[in-house]
Design an enzyme around this catalytic site. Structure first.
Site, mmCIF file in Angstrom:
data_model
loop_
_atom_site.group_PDB
_atom_site.id
_atom_site.type_symbol
_atom_site.label_atom_id
_atom_site.label_comp_id
_atom_site.label_asym_id
_atom_site.label_seq_id
_atom_site.Cartn_x
_atom_site.Cartn_y
_atom_site.Cartn_z
ATOM 1 N N LEU A 1 0.721 -1.261 0.104
ATOM 2 C CA LEU A 1 -0.099 0.003 0.082
ATOM 3 C C LEU A 1 0.773 1.373 0.039
ATOM 4 O O LEU A 1 0.472 2.359 -0.425
ATOM 5 C CB LEU A 1 -0.992 -0.127 1.329
ATOM 6 C CG LEU A 1 -1.808 1.255 1.379
ATOM 7 C CD1 LEU A 1 -2.719 1.392 0.049
ATOM 8 C CD2 LEU A 1 -2.785 1.136 2.577
ATOM 9 N N ASP B 1 3.801 1.600 -1.417
ATOM 10 C CA ASP B 1 4.340 1.618 -2.586
ATOM 11 C C ASP B 1 3.220 2.484 -3.572
ATOM 12 O O ASP B 1 3.456 2.965 -4.732
ATOM 13 C CB ASP B 1 4.681 0.209 -3.147
ATOM 14 C CG ASP B 1 5.908 0.009 -2.676
ATOM 15 O OD1 ASP B 1 6.880 0.849 -2.094
ATOM 16 O OD2 ASP B 1 6.139 -1.047 -2.637
ATOM 17 N N LYS C 1 28.367 2.919 19.668
ATOM 18 C CA LYS C 1 29.230 3.643 18.829
ATOM 19 C C LYS C 1 28.947 3.414 17.315
ATOM 20 O O LYS C 1 29.601 2.374 16.934
ATOM 21 C CB LYS C 1 30.599 4.002 19.199
ATOM 22 C CG LYS C 1 31.178 5.002 18.746
ATOM 23 C CD LYS C 1 32.658 5.424 19.206
ATOM 24 C CE LYS C 1 33.137 6.499 18.649
ATOM 25 N NZ LYS C 1 33.536 6.323 17.208
ATOM 26 N N CYS D 1 50.691 -28.303 -9.394
ATOM 27 C CA CYS D 1 50.881 -28.177 -7.867
ATOM 28 C C CYS D 1 52.221 -28.025 -7.371
ATOM 29 O O CYS D 1 53.265 -28.527 -7.840
ATOM 30 C CB CYS D 1 50.302 -29.999 -7.545
ATOM 31 S SG CYS D 1 50.481 -29.856 -5.828
#
Length: 764
Positions: free
Chosen positions: A58, A60, A138, A433
């Site tokens: 609503l 929107d 904070k 590897c």
């Protein structure tokens, strides 16, 4: 002031006004006023009172109608219109200097509890009594100063040097949380000039979503929410700022002559009634112990909040006592900031190397100048894969942002591009590897990870598997750590993990890591040395004998731990427990088809296929056969398996229990056929609440999930669901938590730790 700062600039007068009435018509003007009021009221209910009265859909619809009406009749569009806060302001931000009506002070920092105690003791001595303390989280954002003249936002500025900041008024007007007009309060008239101080930030949920959006568009991502807020607030074009998910919270005030309150906490109540956004995490306390409880609580729950924090601010609440204590040239004597250990720091990326894991996955990781973050010194952090290195845009030699949130593995967030010197160089992923020289390859074409296919003989993979099988979630071999695994392999005692449980004292005494030098007496009287005796002047150390004892007891671990120890891809403790509970033996798991495995709760197709594939490899079966021959249990005794009292139930444990650790509580649930979940949802059947429970308890209350204390949890484990354990959450007495009291209820968008993040939508 400049023209674009005048809130009445676009309001038509005289002949123009008459034309507007004639063109727009009385009915259109009336409808425009109705829409503006309804949307303003909805936003006030949402932000100011945490009690939304209309649905998002609503909301929107109303906004869309207002936009269409103003598009048809532009003269109705004023700077105060809700459409101008999210739409396209016409004026550019010029960042001209703007003098604050009163100085914006900084805060002095303390970094330890002892320093905080010393400050509080000095403050109490200066006042001659213990004051009431106002504790606040904070916010890690960008400071902002808002000037309201007769209740209307006139200007907004950054902190600057505390006296003069930058004029960012057009950008501030796009932030929905900052009201353009204050709402009248019967108890307090608007002041001629009211100066509100606060922080602009990007909420954590929106930050993650916005960064994902940037990544999808191929654009650089923000390193953290504070950078996102600062960059967004300093855009020349407010239309760009309007597209950023900014929010704001007020945490102080400057000029407020005539404000009829005596305490800062009361001022917050007035500001909240006016529609200004006030933190839901503030609390007035009366002692050092209560301050420390507040610090401890938010230290544990800092990731449950709507925004990032980097500490706690402690203030004297009384305005009269604040005035009595005074200020220095830069900071008030009546407030202090206690800083938590940082979770994000900058450090230099010295190199990017790769590590070969237990399943052959080759992972890049950063080697950095050691830096302290979140309470520990970090010198390396994962980069996941070559695609991630490229996506983050990090170069070797960069100054980078390093993050370590709580117990999470350290992660390189991204580079600080502004600090590049030109000497940085890109990372090149190896093609072979680094441990065994085998050519690397993806397991599937779609995989972003590359792997070493030499899984049986690659030294790096074998070392990682040997270390992993000793973990607490597997065989729990305390004396076999990473260094121990490496030492055993280097000594040539084992060729692979199949021989582990056949390890003899005579073999282990050849591994220097598990031996010590024999004493002169032992060398003189060898009979004093237990078998295997002395070898090259060395004997088994206490750690070496502990390893042999650990191996003897580890043979009797339950089936699910053996499954974890096998290093089957994707199989962790949860899937292993589920498989062991359903099938009961290694032979039964091996004989099961993919569909039957996948049908096991908590397993699924991907894990099922990985299990099936693992059993098709000959050397994997050699490991199983060798372990079985050496006495490792390959089946659970039915009599030893707990009754499946929780089959089909999902249980969440939050807080500290007296007789259960986190792991043992999870094991108790899964051993009885239940699912131990980490978060509360509508699919959760029970939430077990211990001491210092946090957001999960609040979420359970919101969803109406039944909550149990520790005694009820034991009853559930023993007997399964009963009418006694199905008491609705609203009727179940929950233990008290140290959650600070707030004036805002724990409801949608209140920002309290218990607020479910998925309910804080686009207007938060």
């Amino acid at each position: 002031m400049t023209a674009h700062e005048d809130p009445d600039e676009d309001i038509p007068t005289g002949l123009d006004a008459a034309v507007t009435v004639k063109v727009a018509g009385v009915d259109q003007q009336r409808r425009h006023a109705e829409l503006v009021k309804e949307i303003d009221d909805a936003q006030e209910a949402y932000y100011g009172r945490d009690k939304p009265f209309i649905t998002d859909a609503l909301y929107d619809e109303l906004m869309l109608e207002l936009q269409k009406l103003e598009a048809e009749y532009p003269s109705l569009r004023t700077p105060d219109s809700p459409t101008q806060r999210v739409g396209a302001p016409q004026e550019e931000t010029d960042f001209s200097p703007l003098t604050h009506p009163s100085q914006m002070l900084s805060l002095d920092d303390v970094f330890s509890i002892d320093e905080l105690k010393e400050w509080m003791t000095r403050t109490e001595a200066a006042l001659g009594h213990t004051p009431e303390w106002l504790c606040e989280v904070k916010i890690d954002g960008l400071a902002i100063d808002l000037q309201y003249v007769n209740g209307r936002l006139q200007t907004a500025a950054t902190r600057g040097d505390g006296r003069v900041g930058e004029n960012i008024t057009p950008n501030a007007r796009t932030i929905k949380a900052i009201p353009q007009r204050l709402r009248p309060d019967p108890a307090q008239d608007f002041l001629a000039l009211f100066e509100a101080r606060g922080e602009v930030f990007v909420p954590l949920k929106e930050f993650a979503a916005y960064n994902d959006k940037l990544a999808d568009q191929g654009k650089p991502q923000f390193a953290n929410p504070r950078n996102a807020a600062a960059g967004s607030l300093r855009q020349k074009d407010p239309r760009v700022t309007a597209q950023r998910p900014l929010s704001s919270i007020c945490h102080g005030l400057g000029v407020a002559d005539g404000l009829a309150v005596t305490r800062q906490s009361d001022a917050y109540a007035v500001m909240k009634a006016w529609g200004l956004p006030i933190s839901p995490y503030n609390k007035v306390v009366h002692s050092l112990d209560e301050v420390l409880d507040f610090i401890t609580y938010y230290g544990q729950h800092r990731h449950d909040l709507i925004h990032q924090i980097d500490g706690i601010v402690v203030k004297v609440d009384s305005f009269a006592e604040q005035q009595q204590l005074g200020v220095t040239s830069r900071a008030p004597r009546w407030a202090i900031a206690f800083k938590y250990p940082p979770e994000e720091v900058n450090t230099r990326l010295l190199d990017i190397r790769v590590k070969v894991g237990r399943t052959g996955r080759v992972t890049p990781y950063g080697v950095m100048e050691p830096v302290q973050v979140a309470g520990s010194v970090v010198s390396s952090a994962t980069l996941h894969n070559a695609y991630e290195v490229e996506r983050k845009g990090v170069l070797i030699g960069d100054m980078v942002v390093l993050r370590k949130a709580g117990d999470v593995i350290p992660e390189i967030v991204g580079p600080v591009v502004e600090m590049r010197t030109g000497a940085e160089r890109p990372f090149v992923m190896p093609t072979h590897c680094p441990s065994c020289g085998t050519k690397l390859a993806s397991e599937k074409e779609s995989d972003k990870d590359i792997r070493c296919p030499n899984s049986k003989s690659c030294p790096a993979q074998l070392r990682e598997r040997l270390f992993s099988l000793a973990a607490r979630s597997a065989f729990d071999i305390e004396a076999l750590g990473y260094q121990g695994a490496d030492a055993i392999l280097r000594a040539g005692v084992l060729d692979n993990e199949a021989q582990l449980f056949n390890l003899t004292p005579e073999q282990l005494v050849t591994v220097p890591f598990y031996t010590r030098g024999a004493t002169p007496r032992e060398l003189k009287e060898p009979a004093l040395v237990p078998p295997p005796g002395i070898r090259d002047g060395r004997v088994l150390s206490a750690n070496g004998r502990r390893l042999l004892e650990n191996l003897r007891t580890a043979r009797h671990q339950p089936l699910w731990r053996v499954l974890v120890a096998l290093s089957i891809r994707h199989v962790g403790p949860t899937a292993a427990r589920a498989l062991a509970a359903r099938f009961g033996s290694m032979d039964a798991i091996r004989a099961a088809g993919v569909e039957e495995l996948a049908d096991t709760d908590g397993v699924g197709l991907i894990i099922a296929e990985a299990v099936r594939d693992w059993f098709t490899v000959d050397w994997h079966l050699e490991i199983l056969n060798a372990w079985a021959a050496d006495g490792v249990s390959m089946a659970d005794e039915k009599s030893a398996r707990p009754a499946q009292t929780l089959r089909g139930l999902t249980v969440v444990v939050t807080g500290s229990l007296q007789d259960f650790t986190r792991d043992s509580a999870k094991a108790a649930i899964t051993d009885r056929g239940g699912k131990a979940a980490g978060s509360v949802s509508r699919h959760t059947d029970y939430v077990v609440v211990g001491e210092n429970a946090g957001s999960k308890q609040a979420r359970a209350e919101q969803l109406g999930v039944p909550m149990l204390d520790e005694a009820q949890f034991r009853e559930l484990l023993e007997h399964g669901p009963t009418p006694a354990s199905e008491t609705p959450a609203s009727e179940t007495p929950a233990p008290e938590t140290p959650a600070p009291e707030t004036s805002a209820p724990t409801t949608r968008a209140s920002g309290a730790p218990g607020t479910p993040p998925e309910t804080r939508d686009r207007r938060s």
